[in-house]
Design an enzyme around this catalytic site. Structure first.
Site, PDB file in Angstrom:
ATOM      1  N   HIS A  56     -26.714  46.133 -17.375  1.00 26.86           N
ATOM      2  CA  HIS A  56     -26.947  45.990 -15.940  1.00 26.86           C
ATOM      3  C   HIS A  56     -25.917  45.029 -15.354  1.00 26.86           C
ATOM      4  O   HIS A  56     -25.142  44.415 -16.083  1.00 26.86           O
ATOM      5  CB  HIS A  56     -28.380  45.538 -15.638  1.00 26.86           C
ATOM      6  CG  HIS A  56     -28.759  44.183 -16.137  1.00 26.86           C
ATOM      7  ND1 HIS A  56     -28.819  43.855 -17.478  1.00 26.86           N
ATOM      8  CD2 HIS A  56     -29.129  43.044 -15.477  1.00 26.86           C
ATOM      9  CE1 HIS A  56     -29.204  42.604 -17.626  1.00 26.86           C
ATOM     10  NE2 HIS A  56     -29.389  42.084 -16.414  1.00 26.86           N
ATOM     11  N   HIS A  58     -25.854  42.095 -13.669  1.00 29.33           N
ATOM     12  CA  HIS A  58     -25.905  40.643 -13.516  1.00 29.33           C
ATOM     13  C   HIS A  58     -24.761  39.964 -14.268  1.00 29.33           C
ATOM     14  O   HIS A  58     -24.397  40.353 -15.381  1.00 29.33           O
ATOM     15  CB  HIS A  58     -27.248  40.101 -14.004  1.00 29.33           C
ATOM     16  CG  HIS A  58     -28.360  40.333 -13.026  1.00 29.33           C
ATOM     17  ND1 HIS A  58     -29.694  40.262 -13.363  1.00 29.33           N
ATOM     18  CD2 HIS A  58     -28.336  40.648 -11.693  1.00 29.33           C
ATOM     19  CE1 HIS A  58     -30.438  40.500 -12.300  1.00 29.33           C
ATOM     20  NE2 HIS A  58     -29.643  40.740 -11.276  1.00 29.33           N
ATOM     21  N   ASP A  60     -24.463  37.281 -15.941  1.00 25.83           N
ATOM     22  CA  ASP A  60     -24.666  36.741 -17.280  1.00 25.83           C
ATOM     23  C   ASP A  60     -24.707  37.834 -18.350  1.00 25.83           C
ATOM     24  O   ASP A  60     -24.953  37.546 -19.524  1.00 25.83           O
ATOM     25  CB  ASP A  60     -25.923  35.863 -17.336  1.00 25.83           C
ATOM     26  CG  ASP A  60     -27.196  36.611 -17.022  1.00 25.83           C
ATOM     27  OD1 ASP A  60     -27.142  37.666 -16.355  1.00 25.83           O
ATOM     28  OD2 ASP A  60     -28.279  36.149 -17.447  1.00 25.83           O
ATOM     29  N   HIS A  61     -24.412  39.067 -17.940  1.00 24.14           N
ATOM     30  CA  HIS A  61     -24.263  40.167 -18.892  1.00 24.14           C
ATOM     31  C   HIS A  61     -22.896  40.851 -18.777  1.00 24.14           C
ATOM     32  O   HIS A  61     -22.552  41.683 -19.610  1.00 24.14           O
ATOM     33  CB  HIS A  61     -25.373  41.201 -18.684  1.00 24.14           C
ATOM     34  CG  HIS A  61     -26.727  40.664 -19.035  1.00 24.14           C
ATOM     35  ND1 HIS A  61     -27.356  40.933 -20.229  1.00 24.14           N
ATOM     36  CD2 HIS A  61     -27.553  39.829 -18.354  1.00 24.14           C
ATOM     37  CE1 HIS A  61     -28.514  40.298 -20.267  1.00 24.14           C
ATOM     38  NE2 HIS A  61     -28.652  39.625 -19.138  1.00 24.14           N
ATOM     39  N   HIS A 114     -36.111  45.287 -13.261  1.00 17.76           N
ATOM     40  CA  HIS A 114     -35.406  44.004 -13.140  1.00 17.76           C
ATOM     41  C   HIS A 114     -34.234  44.175 -12.178  1.00 17.76           C
ATOM     42  O   HIS A 114     -34.049  43.378 -11.260  1.00 17.76           O
ATOM     43  CB  HIS A 114     -34.936  43.572 -14.530  1.00 17.76           C
ATOM     44  CG  HIS A 114     -34.142  42.310 -14.556  1.00 17.76           C
ATOM     45  ND1 HIS A 114     -34.683  41.072 -14.236  1.00 17.76           N
ATOM     46  CD2 HIS A 114     -32.847  42.075 -14.896  1.00 17.76           C
ATOM     47  CE1 HIS A 114     -33.754  40.152 -14.358  1.00 17.76           C
ATOM     48  NE2 HIS A 114     -32.628  40.723 -14.746  1.00 17.76           N
ATOM     49  N   ASP A 133     -32.698  42.857 -20.230  1.00 19.84           N
ATOM     50  CA  ASP A 133     -33.673  42.125 -19.431  1.00 19.84           C
ATOM     51  C   ASP A 133     -34.821  43.015 -18.959  1.00 19.84           C
ATOM     52  O   ASP A 133     -35.500  42.689 -17.975  1.00 19.84           O
ATOM     53  CB  ASP A 133     -32.987  41.478 -18.222  1.00 19.84           C
ATOM     54  CG  ASP A 133     -32.015  40.390 -18.633  1.00 19.84           C
ATOM     55  OD1 ASP A 133     -31.851  40.165 -19.849  1.00 19.84           O
ATOM     56  OD2 ASP A 133     -31.404  39.768 -17.740  1.00 19.84           O
ATOM     57  N   HIS A 171     -32.118  37.732 -23.878  1.00 18.34           N
ATOM     58  CA  HIS A 171     -32.211  36.277 -23.722  1.00 18.34           C
ATOM     59  C   HIS A 171     -33.168  35.693 -24.748  1.00 18.34           C
ATOM     60  O   HIS A 171     -34.073  36.369 -25.235  1.00 18.34           O
ATOM     61  CB  HIS A 171     -32.751  35.907 -22.333  1.00 18.34           C
ATOM     62  CG  HIS A 171     -31.805  36.177 -21.216  1.00 18.34           C
ATOM     63  ND1 HIS A 171     -30.880  35.249 -20.772  1.00 18.34           N
ATOM     64  CD2 HIS A 171     -31.639  37.270 -20.434  1.00 18.34           C
ATOM     65  CE1 HIS A 171     -30.193  35.765 -19.761  1.00 18.34           C
ATOM     66  NE2 HIS A 171     -30.633  36.994 -19.541  1.00 18.34           N
TER      67      HIS A 171
END
Length: 255
Positions: A56, A58, A60-61, A114, A133, A171
């Site tokens: 996805h 975001h 942080d990915h 999400h 996530d 995570h």
């Protein structure tokens, strides 16, 4: 289908994954939260990088995607419906399609909730699922872009996988998720034992993943919205599963 899967801790609490097809030696990366730890993991094994599978949009990915692509020439794979928010895609996929890495085949599932366009990669022959996530260790992602019914439907797809499926999530929120889960099912012995194992892993600096889907079904309060125990715990005995899930998620949001 012999594959090797390596968990790569990144940033404060992210996990990325290296998937190596043993027959061909080809390597895929599932998500790219940071560059340096992934480069180090590859160098330690003498591996290259052929593909990057994005779950996805975001940051942080995806933060490390462009740098890793530039260094290794990896092809970037992601959901066609979310192309506008992802790094430039070399291969666009959607639910029901597959990605091939040598002899290894990954099936794509849309697990929106999400985010819209969040996908999971499932290796049916292992079996393993990279859920990022959506389904998380002892939890699930906060519903930012989708709806509660959408998220519950997505989790339902994952709950339908074989119980022995190894779940690789995005995570390490295990300790906090465990504290919340105890507010729902304080007498769940499987949950108590899992929290103890997470504490041991954290203290030793070891990843808390993977775990089997069967263990998530025994301990994860979001997946256990189907059970009489959880329905009673949130004063919703007899309520539809989706509504119970939404109440558990709202409680976690306030926790």
């Amino acid at each position: 289908m012999p594959v090797e899967i390596v968990t790569v801790p990144c940033r404060a609490d992210n996990y990325a994954y290296l998937v190596r097809d043993e027959a061909s030696g080809q390597v895929a990366l599932v998500d790219a939260p940071a560059v340096e730890p992934i480069e180090r993991a590859l160098a330690e094994r003498g591996w290259g990088l052929d593909q990057i599978w994005i779950t996805h949009h975001h940051g942080d990915h995806t933060e490390g995607v462009d740098s890793l692509r530039a260094r290794f020439g990896a092809k970037v794979v992601g959901h066609s419906a979310d192309r506008a928010r992802l790094p430039a895609l070399d291969v666009e996929i959607s639910e029901g399609e597959t990605v091939t890495l040598g002899d290894t085949v990954a099936r794509v599932i849309d697990v929106s909730g999400h985010t819209i366009g969040h996908i999971a990669f499932v290796l049916d022959d292992v079996p393993a699922a990279f859920t990022a996530d959506s389904l998380m260790a002892l939890g699930c992602g906060r519903v930012f872009e989708g709806t509660m019914p959408m998220m519950w439907a997505s989790l339902g797809k994952l709950m339908g996988l074989p119980p022995q499926t190894q779940i690789y999530s995005g995570h390490n929120y295990g300790a906090a998720n465990g504290r919340f889960a105890l507010t729902i099912e304080p007498k769940n012995r499987a949950l108590q034992a899992r929290i103890a194992r997470i504490k041991e892993a954290d203290e030793a600096g070891h990843p808390i993943v993977p775990v089997t889907l069967a263990e998530e079904l025994e301990t994860n309060p979001f997946l256990r919205a189907t059970t009489p125990e959880v329905k009673a715990a949130v004063d919703m005995a007899g309520a539809p599963d989706a509504e119970v899930f939404a109440e558990v998620r709202r409680r976690k949001d306030r926790f």
